[in-house]
Design an enzyme around this catalytic site. Structure first.
Site, PDB file in Angstrom:
ATOM      1  N   THR A  41      -6.963   9.044  -5.082  1.00 50.89           N
ATOM      2  CA  THR A  41      -6.814   9.186  -3.592  1.00 50.89           C
ATOM      3  C   THR A  41      -6.211  10.043  -3.216  1.00 50.89           C
ATOM      4  O   THR A  41      -6.331  10.710  -2.004  1.00 50.89           O
ATOM      5  CB  THR A  41      -6.135   7.661  -3.285  1.00 50.89           C
ATOM      6  OG1 THR A  41      -6.916   6.630  -4.155  1.00 50.89           O
ATOM      7  CG2 THR A  41      -6.278   7.385  -1.886  1.00 50.89           C
ATOM      8  N   GLU A  74       0.839  -1.261  -0.080  1.00 52.38           N
ATOM      9  CA  GLU A  74      -0.079   0.091   0.001  1.00 52.38           C
ATOM     10  C   GLU A  74       0.882   1.317   0.068  1.00 52.38           C
ATOM     11  O   GLU A  74       0.694   2.359  -0.694  1.00 52.38           O
ATOM     12  CB  GLU A  74      -0.734   0.156   1.354  1.00 52.38           C
ATOM     13  CG  GLU A  74      -2.059  -0.899   1.100  1.00 52.38           C
ATOM     14  CD  GLU A  74      -2.883  -0.332  -0.058  1.00 52.38           C
ATOM     15  OE1 GLU A  74      -2.941  -0.911  -1.224  1.00 52.38           O
ATOM     16  OE2 GLU A  74      -3.969  -0.002   0.171  1.00 52.38           O
TER      17      GLU A  74
END
Lengths: 332, 332
Positions: free
Chosen positions: B203, B150
């Site tokens: 994001t 991530e």
């Protein structure tokens, strides 16, 4: 339970079955439960307050006596929160003109201790009048009167002390004014070791120390801890409870009001407490512990430390009180 | 479970039993679960990503092909997060020089959707290499590699998508860098109705919209909601879940990036959804529902509304995935 649309005037009160007198105990409470500012709290078996309530012929609500308050609480029935709440309830029931009630308030706990002293008294009074009348109201229906008592006593109508005092156990108060109260399971071995140092921290001042805005990163840490605590309580996972019970938001501001706070914390954690923090707005502190023995040891060591620093203190070691207020046998 | 002190070099890998190939599915995830920003998330049965992994003679890790990404993901094994994480794991096991692995990544879900696309791929890759090697690592031991994935993919190492993708079900991530992951029970009738509108919300931009500081009063509301949600999940109390799943902190900032957000919310709530909000950082939205039928109706009506406003969309209706990644039969 979403609480209450009261239609109290529809309640039937049978004047023939009203009791002549009743004696009620209501428990002290530890609001915030360390990481759950304004939403979590739990009741303890001791200390707590006691109300003796008598039915008399002369209509109205009066305070007959108050014991244990050092003369600090008003005897005027409109200014005393216990009698004021009882009056409010009788008024909403439509029977204030029809019944006479006299109250003896026996305080077994200190005022301004951070242990929900006013809540315990108010809850005892409201539970007592309900018992005297034959329990026409559910606890859920009594709750708004308890909150109103907090508003009278503290200047803001929070349920974080009255909710556990009335419902017993561990309570979550969410939804603010909507007053959505959720009972959280109580792990069997959860004990509170409470120490009340003899220093004065008024609730209003303690609230003023708290900042209006907080870092989002701290808020995320806090709500992760709160979620972990709730999960830990449901799972009886004491390690998760311990890892989660940290307050990064309120404690740093309020701890400065409490002498020896960080020394006490170190003593608690190094002697096996699951967590340590401020009870309500202080100055009482609480060591949440697994088992009574740890709570006893921790509170004794904290008292020794305070004593060595010239600070007298009371201590209370107690399981979580799961019952809330209760009717006691009447002793004259 | 407090996670992981890895001593991976002590793991014994039996080169004689390593599989020749394996095919793995890993689920999409709905991070935040509406009110639990950065701490809560759940996995869904669909969509999800697929990895086919082959053992080859030439040592090293390579990407053989990627399908379904529209050419957006790098084929370079050091830049692709799936292969980069697999390499990292093999390196920590001390066998990177001794084994050859080739990866086919089949994306069944859109990139940048707010459904944990990168997490699903990374988890599938790491679950696949572990399966290929005969499962030397537990899921808990795989977790830090997923988080590292991530970090590579999104610039910050959050576990709110990878935790549910790897563990399945509903997960609480508390403790930030300490990565304390707690599984929360999944009520049987909990369904997610997801709609992915065809608009682009990166994001990083979505994160930048969020303010550094929040009002304490909002934070208290939010952590009351989070505590209520966790309690509701443990108690299978759908009404409490519904009352609690409100986001007063993040949604007001992010909703402005999502066209028709409040119209979609109105459609969802007026058609029986328990709650409605943004999945991750969007633009996907999720209607959390009791039962599949409600989720189907709500997503269809939302799609109709978007279509009438000239916005195409995908929808996914799915129970909460409780298993996490799984090995699939190999189809060439």
């Amino acid at each position: 339970m979403p609480i209450y649309q009261n239609n109290l005037k529809e309640k039937k009160i049978d004047f023939n079955t009203i009791l002549n007198k009743v004696r009620v105990f209501a428990p002290a409470t530890v609001a915030n439960m360390i990481c759950g500012f304004d939403i979590l709290g739990f009741a303890v078996d001791e200390p707590g307050d006691e109300v003796k309530m008598y039915r008399v012929n002369e209509p109205g609500v009066r305070i007959r006596s108050i014991v244990g308050d050092g003369g600090r609480l008003p005897l005027d029935a409109d200014r005393n929160t216990v009698s004021a709440c009882v009056k409010m309830l009788l008024n909403d029931l439509g029977i204030l003109q029809d019944i006479g009630v006299e109250i003896e308030l026996i305080k077994h706990m200190p005022i301004g201790s951070g242990l929900g002293s006013s809540s315990a008294s108010t809850v005892a009074g409201l539970f007592a009048i309900n018992a005297l009348l034959g329990n026409p109201l559910t606890k859920e229906e009594l709750m708004p009167y308890c909150v109103e008592g907090e508003r009278l006593a503290c200047g803001h109508g929070h349920a974080d002390n009255v909710a556990p005092a009335l419902m017993g156990g561990i309570t979550l108060v969410r939804g603010g004014a909507d007053l959505d109260i959720v009972k959280i399971p109580v792990p069997k071995e959860l004990y509170a070791g409470i120490v009340f140092p003899q220093v004065d921290v008024p609730t209003r001042d303690a609230r003023q120390l708290i900042k209006d805005k907080v870092f989002l990163s701290d808020a995320v840490t806090q709500w992760g801890n709160i979620a972990g605590l709730v999960a830990g309580l449901f799972q009886e996972d004491y390690e998760l409870i311990s890892r989660s019970m940290h307050d990064v938001i309120i404690e740093p501001s309020r701890a400065i009001l409490i002498p020896e706070f960080y020394a006490m914390k170190e003593i608690a954690l190094s002697n096996g407490a699951l967590s340590f923090g401020i009870s309500g707005s202080g100055p009482s502190v609480v060591a949440v512990s697994k088992g009574k023995e740890v709570a006893e040891i921790v509170t004794s060591k904290i008292q020794d430390h305070l004593s060595a620093n010239g600070i007298e203190s009371f201590k209370y070691v107690s399981a979580v009180n799961v019952e809330g207020p209760k009717v006691l046998p009447f002793i004259d």
